[in-house]
Structure formats: C-alpha cells, structure tokens
Write a protein that holds these residues in place. Sequence first.
Motif: not given
Length: 140
Positions: A4-9, A33-37, A81-84
């Motif tokens: 799980l990787v967190t992103v904020d821009g 990989v799950t991309v979490l915002h 990759v999945e976006e959440v």
Amino acid sequence: MKILVTVDGSDISSRALKFALKLAKQSTAASSVTVLHVDPPVFPGVERRIGKEAVQAYHADNHAHVFKTARKALGRSQVAVEEVAATGEIAETILAVAAKRKVDLLVMGSHGRSAVKGVLLGSVSSKVIAQTTIPVTVVR
C-alpha cells in the motif's frame, strides 16, 4: 506481496510510488500495489453551507488531480496497480485501509503537502509508524 503506497500529489509521494513499484517488481512472489489517496474532510459546517454535492465534487476533483500525478509516476509499470480514494482523517484512514486490505508493507513519503511538518518526518508518517504493526518504509 501486497504493498500500500500513499500519495498526495507531492514529489515525495511520487518517489514513494516509484519505490513501491520497484519493490514489487523485485519481489519473487506475485505482487500488487494499492495506491491510496486520502482527502481530509472539510471543516465542520461547510457541507451545510455549500451542499453535499459540492463537497463530493470537491473531493472527487482532489482525488482526480492526485491520481493523474500518480499515473505519470507509474509509467509503463507491469505491476498490478489499484487506485483507492478515501476521505477522512489521513493517518487513521491509512491505517484502516491497510488493515482491511491486509497489506504486507506500507510505503509513504516522509512528508507531504500538509502545512505542519515535523523536523524529519511529517506528522502523518509519525502517526502511522507509531500506530501500526505493519512494516512501513518511509521514502525521502
């Protein structure tokens, strides 16, 4: 391996995403990989004034902007990759999503776009590290 990787821009979150993809590619097991915002909630009373639909549109725009930036960092990755997208208190929501998805590793930037930053680690990173038993990799 479930990452799980967190992103904020931010640039740091893009580096964290690239690092997570590199780890996933190097893993001998099947990796995802799950991309979490996580978008923080609006201030109390704002929804009453501008309406529920306006608040939902605001969050949707924020998620779209951050995921657009993340997709650039993904490039031509061969990793699943999945976006959440989620809305809530950032550290608590990261921990809840990580627990729900039973991830093996959490990857995050050392600090993001928040106004208050710690000396070495951002307040969100510090909270997550202090409250989880999941291994956390902090990218600078």
